[in-house]
Enzyme design. Structure first.
Site, PDB file in Angstrom:
ATOM      1  N   ASP A  95      35.851  35.917  44.786  1.00 17.95           N
ATOM      2  CA  ASP A  95      37.132  36.413  45.276  1.00 17.95           C
ATOM      3  C   ASP A  95      37.115  37.936  45.262  1.00 17.95           C
ATOM      4  O   ASP A  95      36.931  38.546  44.210  1.00 17.95           O
ATOM      5  CB  ASP A  95      38.251  35.887  44.367  1.00 17.95           C
ATOM      6  N   ASP A  97      39.430  41.071  46.095  1.00 19.45           N
ATOM      7  CA  ASP A  97      40.849  41.320  46.288  1.00 19.45           C
ATOM      8  C   ASP A  97      41.104  42.827  46.281  1.00 19.45           C
ATOM      9  O   ASP A  97      40.771  43.506  45.308  1.00 19.45           O
ATOM     10  CB  ASP A  97      41.591  40.641  45.125  1.00 19.45           C
ATOM     11  N   ASP A 268      36.701  39.461  41.251  1.00 20.76           N
ATOM     12  CA  ASP A 268      37.535  38.848  40.223  1.00 20.76           C
ATOM     13  C   ASP A 268      36.723  37.712  39.580  1.00 20.76           C
ATOM     14  O   ASP A 268      36.623  36.617  40.123  1.00 20.76           O
ATOM     15  CB  ASP A 268      38.818  38.306  40.864  1.00 20.76           C
TER      16      ASP A 268
END
Ligand SMILES: [Zn+2]
Ligand SMILES: [Zn+2]
Length: 371
Positions: A95, A97, A268
């Site tokens: 992920d 972000d 993450d």
């Protein structure tokens, strides 16, 4: 339901009525758990399963969730509670972000405030308040082209690591724009399905450059980080040839450290380590923006423009009352910044974007007519 939410749900319903065919569903759909957030209740309904994609599509068309997710894991009995599911393996998920990446544009569009002492500032919210040390920070974040460009750069770096250093095939690597602040990278290859959390953490550490022995890596090597550093050192040495040796060594260490920081990927880690993660379902809508979760072909990732290629609801226009909003661009047009209370007539995607971001409401007579 507040009128603005009823309005958003109506638009989502229209989208799914016309485009639910775009939802392909994950591989081996019958072994996946699905989860949905509902507009009214705002709760996550989990432990759903579907025997094929048609049933999934008609469920989404009927229920019109605000957000839709599926499990990266495969289960024997996906509809049972966590204990009874029978875990069979999970895709490897990364992920990226923009919220976690410190970009200069955050100084222009993000705002934070300490709930305890009231200290506030612009930019990326600190983990603890610089004045009172308290960790309760509230804030407002925005998303702009530069934020998403930075997230894309991180994604490109990650894909390179996965293919060059880990040897994954282009067919094993899928990249998705999440519809809001970043990208998801999925690896679906039999070699990784049964990796545990700790093993996944090791992959994370490698691509994030955590715990690298800098003195070892300074010596270079033929693979991975060693090779990357060796190549960079060649360049460094040729440019530093005239320096005195003592000063050169110090400079070299500093250079290697900076090099690792620059080349490592900002991810993450929690998402990757979670073996039961629910992730956004491609071709559904993200209720924070009204944009689609879309697959991006690796060959097109560099040019991918989320603000035009992930638009979902594009027909019509809407008159909305804005609750103050920074500038943004969508579908090749620039909008804002808007002052508080201003009534504007915008193309549907832009109007929906502001409403989803909680920055606008439809003007009332129109809501009554449409909802
Ligand atoms: Zn404080
Ligand atoms: Zn930005």
């Amino acid at each position: 339901m507040p009128p603005v939410e009823a309005y958003i749900k109506k638009k989502f319903a229209e989208y799914y009525e016309a485009f639910s065919w775009r939802i392909e569903g994950p591989a081996e759909i019958e072994k996946r758990e699905f989860g949905f957030i509902l507009f009214k209740e705002k709760i996550m309904v989990r432990h759903r399963s579907f025997k094929n994609v048609e049933v999934l599509r008609s469920f989404i068309k009927t229920v019109v969730p605000s957000d839709a997710y599926y499990s990266s894991a495969y289960y024997l009995r996906p509809e049972e509670d966590m204990k009874g599911k029978g875990w069979l393996g999970a895709e490897l998920i990364f992920d990226i972000d923009a919220d976690h990446i410190d970009t200069p544009c955050k100084e222009e569009h993000d705002y934070w405030m300490c709930i305890k002492c009231g200290r506030s500032g612009m930019g990326l919210a600190p983990e603890a308040c610089p004045k009172c040390g308290e960790g309760k920070i509230q804030g407002e974040t925005w998303i702009c082209r530069s934020c998403l460009e930075r997230a894309k750069e991180e994604t490109l770096k990650l894909v390179r690591f996965l293919m060059e250093d880990f040897g994954f095939d282009a067919n094993d690597v899928s990249v998705y724009f999440t519809g809001h602040r970043g990208y998801h990278v999925h690896i679906n290859a039999k070699e990784i399905l049964d990796l545990g959390s700790e093993e996944r953490k090791e992959i994370i550490d490698y691509v994030m450059g955590n715990g690298i022995d800098l003195s070892l890596i300074e010596q270079g090597g033929r693979h991975g980080w060693g090779k990357r550093v060796a190549l960079a050192m060649e360049e460094f040495n040729s440019s530093q040839g005239a320096l005195r040796r003592g000063r050169g060594v110090k400079k070299k260490a500093k250079f290697v450290k900076a090099f690792v920081k620059e080349k490592s990927v900002n991810i993450d880690a929690v998402v990757t380590m979670d073996l039961h993660r629910l992730i956004r379902l491609p071709e559904t809508l993200n209720s924070k923006t009204g944009l689609r979760v879309v697959k991006v072909e690796l060959s097109k990732l560099r040019e991918f423009d989320p603000f035009s290629e992930a638009l979902a609801v594009t027909n019509g226009e809407e008159e909305i009352r804005v609750i103050k909003a920074p500038k943004f661009s969508l579908g090749g047009r620039e909008f804002g910044p808007y002052e508080e209370g201003r009534v504007v007539h915008l193309p549907m995607a832009a109007a929906l974007f502001l409403m989803c971001k909680g920055k606008a409401e439809p003007v009332e007579e129109r809501v009554r007519k449409l909802v």
